[in-house]
Design a protein around this motif. Structure first.
Motif, short mmCIF file in Angstrom:
data_model
loop_
_atom_site.label_atom_id
_atom_site.label_comp_id
_atom_site.label_asym_id
_atom_site.label_seq_id
_atom_site.Cartn_x
_atom_site.Cartn_y
_atom_site.Cartn_z
N ASN A 32 0.82 -1.21 0.00
CA ASN A 32 0.00 0.00 0.00
C ASN A 32 0.86 1.26 0.00
N ILE A 33 2.16 1.07 -0.03
CA ILE A 33 3.09 2.20 0.00
C ILE A 33 3.41 2.63 -1.43
N LYS A 34 3.29 3.94 -1.69
CA LYS A 34 3.75 4.47 -2.98
C LYS A 34 5.24 4.77 -2.89
N LYS A 35 5.60 5.49 -1.84
CA LYS A 35 7.00 5.86 -1.64
C LYS A 35 7.29 5.90 -0.15
N LEU A 36 8.47 5.41 0.22
CA LEU A 36 8.93 5.49 1.60
C LEU A 36 10.16 6.38 1.62
N THR A 37 10.04 7.48 2.36
CA THR A 37 11.17 8.35 2.62
C THR A 37 11.61 8.05 4.04
N ALA A 38 12.88 7.74 4.22
CA ALA A 38 13.38 7.37 5.54
C ALA A 38 14.49 8.32 5.95
N ILE A 39 14.40 8.79 7.20
CA ILE A 39 15.45 9.67 7.71
C ILE A 39 16.10 9.03 8.93
N ASP A 40 17.35 9.38 9.13
CA ASP A 40 18.09 9.02 10.33
C ASP A 40 19.31 9.92 10.40
#
Length: 182
Positions: A32-40
């Motif tokens: 169901n995800i179009k795009k995952l932006t991940a920060i760290d």
């Protein structure tokens, strides 16, 4: 960890994960995800990731950033994921201001965190050892009251579940649920 399985699949649309660390949540995201932006803030920790992000069934982007200063467009995320991250964020008020800024007004905050235990004895132990734990645990606080923090920073908790996970009680009381902007 079973707690991740309970919350990560609820994310949908354009998703932001705050504090991706080494990518432990990646196997639990649904299609169901179009795009995952991940920060760290730690690129070194991210480089320990074992998932081939090129093979994910959605677009993926990793950004070195802190929750208190998100280099992202306002009102751009349908879901924001925070798992086992609120314990280490130094300025929670600034972080939640940024979360509210980038989350769409109809978006949801999905969280899974450890924190303040419900038992007086465990709370006293958490308070006693927290200063030492914070120094040796990378800034981790054992005794943050997660629901109170979320509510005090402009969110309404829609669902909330809690339990002790097996293990050392001062670090094993978990909260997970869904919150929306007030």
């Amino acid at each position: 960890m079973k707690q991740r399985e309970k919350i990560i699949p609820l994310a949908s649309g354009n998703v932001l994960e705050i504090g991706i660390g080494s990518g432990l949540n990646l196997p639990y995201y649904s299609k169901n995800i179009k795009k995952l932006t991940a920060i760290d803030p730690s690129k070194e920790l991210w480089l320990r990731n074992k998932v081939n992000t090129q093979k994910l069934p959605f677009d993926f982007q990793f950004i070195v950033a802190e929750a208190e200063n998100l280099p992202l467009t306002s009102d751009s995320f349908d879901s924001i994921i925070i798992t086992y991250t609120l314990c280490t964020i130094p300025n929670l008020h600034s972080a939640f201001s940024e979360i509210k800024r980038v989350l769409k007004p109809t978006g949801k905050l999905l969280f899974c965190e450890h924190g303040k235990a419900p038992d007086d004895f465990v709370q006293k132990y958490q308070a006693l050892i927290n200063p030492f734990w914070k120094r040796i645990g990378g800034g981790c606080n054992l005794n943050r009251d997660i629901p109170t923090i979320i509510k005090a920073n402009g969110f309404t908790i829609q669902t909330l579940e809690t339990m002790y996970l097996p293990g050392w009680k001062p670090a094993s009381f978990n909260y997970w649920g869904i919150a929306t902007i007030k």
